[in-house]
Design an enzyme around this catalytic site. Structure first.
Site, PDB file in Angstrom:
ATOM      1  CB  CYS A  42      50.793  18.198  54.656  1.00  0.00           C
ATOM      2  SG  CYS A  42      50.443  19.974  54.552  1.00  0.00           S
ATOM      3  CG  HIS A 100      48.339  14.500  53.720  1.00  0.00           C
ATOM      4  ND1 HIS A 100      48.321  15.875  53.811  1.00  0.00           N
ATOM      5  CD2 HIS A 100      47.942  14.207  52.470  1.00  0.00           C
ATOM      6  CE1 HIS A 100      47.941  16.388  52.663  1.00  0.00           C
ATOM      7  NE2 HIS A 100      47.700  15.396  51.829  1.00  0.00           N
TER       8      HIS A 100
END
Length: 563
Positions: free
Chosen positions: A79, A133
């Protein structure tokens, strides 16, 4: 002030203040808006990508009026690094983010982001949910105030995502992987992506009469684990209809360094109860079927949220003035190669959906009174079978999104980055795909490539093989994907200087995709390494090295009649 959560009154005040201040920078009133929808851990398991199982009518409807990139790839299948990469249009070796533990503006360079560029051009930029993120990787602020006009929105119910809220058959609560729930029983009586959807719709309503265009990014949390979704979505996928992955075994010629042991899956209580061996397992077949069922159900849940937001574009009269992008940060293995989750260079981990809608370009403007995106309830039985839109088969990358959106919105084009661009704030390591959106693809560009990479701590499989900290990264798997091949070299890596040694080859993978689309038969051998090793020393970057390498291999294989 805690910028992660602000009360509604303060948030609206900041938004109004931004719009008033931005008036002096307002762009042409004809400037289009941007709606960027980002799923988490979503591979192209969608009807518009010819998946025979998944029910995704709202995304399929979007695809039917869009350009659909059938071979789009992330730059790293995890991610944080992937999101920083596509939001800055820089590859991980330029952001120097391979884990979650550094902020690119401090650790690498003060790179301008996609929303920041639009903000500097008079747009009101808004973030909902998981776009960057969270944590150190975005300075604990989702890169506010650089990227966003007002503090990003995060749903209050997300704090319960990893809590013990999954009810077992005996009524006890656990932190499970499989976590289909009765939403009314959840803390706050809702789920994060439901809150994201409601917030996104409210923002669209607030911006519909704004003098300035908007850039709204909505990051959904699913189908990322845990599969905490409304229970009713499981009914779309009866367990007796589920099948295992077509290649559920670890390939015999797969180097150990290439395997990911799906450590995050193992931490969930219901998986721990299976008492699996490390690193290969395997997971019992009945549990594999349940994982696949829950993943597919999670995709349909996200599809419903997408549909509600797209319908809001129609409801607020924005559909004809808004470019829509739907994509993901990377894929997710569903048992292929004996692997689960992401953390690899395989197609199932790196390939993503990429769908781009530009009104009047990818499809004609609707007739007066006609809706572009009417919501489709997946539980209402049958629905229209949509066309697949304008498909592009050439290989593209997520670093291409930034220059593409800039081009489509009529902003100043981005210059391509030089080989070393740490001191250059604004440039791209991708390419604009606008020409493929404005003009139908006549032939697949077989010389188009995507580049992905994944770090490992050692040649052997370890507990931290999936997600090593930077200091522990000693091998990097650099992978190039063309229409015909996937070719990966696992080479030595210096974590202090973030530099690979392309001549220190630990292992390699070569998959001929025409005969091996699942990437199960590794045909790499010492012949390939020995014949081109000297050439690798002469090239300025690993992307150039692998491109040169694969072109050499292509010529060699063709001369032998293999291709």
């Amino acid at each position: 002030m805690n910028i992660m959560f602000v009360n509604t009154q303060m948030w609206l005040f900041l938004l109004i203040l931004h719009v008033l201040e931005a008036g002096v920078f307002a762009v042409d009133s004809k400037q289009v808006n941007i709606l960027y929808l980002i799923a988490d851990d979503l591979r192209p398991t969608l009807g518009c990508y010819s998946d025979p199982v998944v029910k995704s009518p709202n995304i399929d409807q979007l695809a039917s009026v869009s350009t659909v990139f059938n071979n789009a790839y992330a730059q790293q299948a995890v991610c944080g690094p992937s999101r920083v990469s596509f939001l800055t249009s820089r590859r991980p070796d330029t952001t120097r983010l391979y884990d979650f533990n550094s902020y690119w503006r401090v650790h690498a360079g003060n790179y301008t982001t996609l929303p920041q560029y639009f903000k500097s051009n008079g747009y009101t930029t808004l973030s909902v949910g998981k776009v960057f993120h969270p944590g150190i990787a975005s300075n604990h602020s989702d890169d506010y105030p650089y990227s966003w006009s007002v503090p990003p929105y995060h749903p209050p119910s997300f704090k319960y995502e990893k809590r013990k809220v999954c009810r077992d058959k005996d009524g006890t609560l656990h932190s499970n992987l499989l976590c289909a729930v009765d939403v009314s029983e959840m803390p706050l009586g809702t789920l994060p992506d439901m809150e994201n959807t409601a917030e996104a719709i409210q923002l669209l309503k607030s911006m519909k009469d704004s003098p300035n265009p908007f850039f709204l990014a909505v990051g959904f949390y699913k189908p990322h684990i845990p599969f905490r979704i409304p229970r009713e979505y499981l009914k779309l996928y009866p367990i007796e209809s589920m099948t295992l992955a077509p290649d559920p075994d670890v390939p015999k010629k797969l180097p150990n360094v290439a395997y990911n042991p799906w450590t995050d899956i193992r931490k969930r209580e219901d998986v721990q109860a299976l008492n699996l061996s490390f690193p290969y397992g395997p997971i019992p077949k009945d549990f594999q079927l349940q994982i696949r069922q829950h993943y597919f159900a999670s995709v349909s849940y996200v599809d419903a949220q997408v549909g509600k937001i797209l319908q809001a574009l129609d409801d607020f009269g924005l559909a004809n003035d808004t470019i829509v992008v739907f994509s993901s940060d990377h894929g997710w293995s569903l048992g292929e190669h004996g692997e689960w989750a992401k953390y690899s260079n395989f197609d199932v981990a790196t390939r993503v959906p990429l769908i781009v809608y530009k009104p009047g370009v990818t499809s004609p403007f609707p007739r007066p009174g006609e809706k572009t995106f009417p919501f489709i309830d997946v539980f209402q039985g049958t629905w229209e079978q949509f066309g697949k839109g304008h498909g592009v088969e050439s290989v593209v990358e997520l670093v291409d999104v930034f220059p593409t959106l800039s081009h489509l919105a009529g902003l100043r084009p981005l210059h391509h980055c030089p080989s070393s661009s740490f001191k250059i704030e604004l440039c791209t390591e991708g390419s604009s795909l606008a020409y493929l959106i404005h003009n139908p693809e006549r032939d697949t560009n077989r010389e188009a490539y995507s580049f992905s990479q994944y770090p490992r701590p050692s040649d052997s499989i370890q507990e931290n093989s999936d997600l090593p900290d930077l200091a522990d990264i000693h091998i990097m798997g650099y992978s190039i994907r063309s229409t015909d091949y996937r070719y990966t070299l696992w080479v030595g890596f210096d974590p202090v200087h973030c530099q690979p040694n392309m001549t220190d080859i630990h292992a390699g993978e070569m998959y001929l995709l025409a005969e091996d689309p699942g990437e199960d038969n590794n045909v790499f051998d010492e012949f390939y390494q020995a014949t081109v090793l000297c050439k690798l020393r002469m090239l300025p970057s690993w992307t150039d090295s692998l491109k040169h390498h694969i072109m050499y291999l292509s010529s060699s294989l063709k001369s032998k009649g293999i291709l």
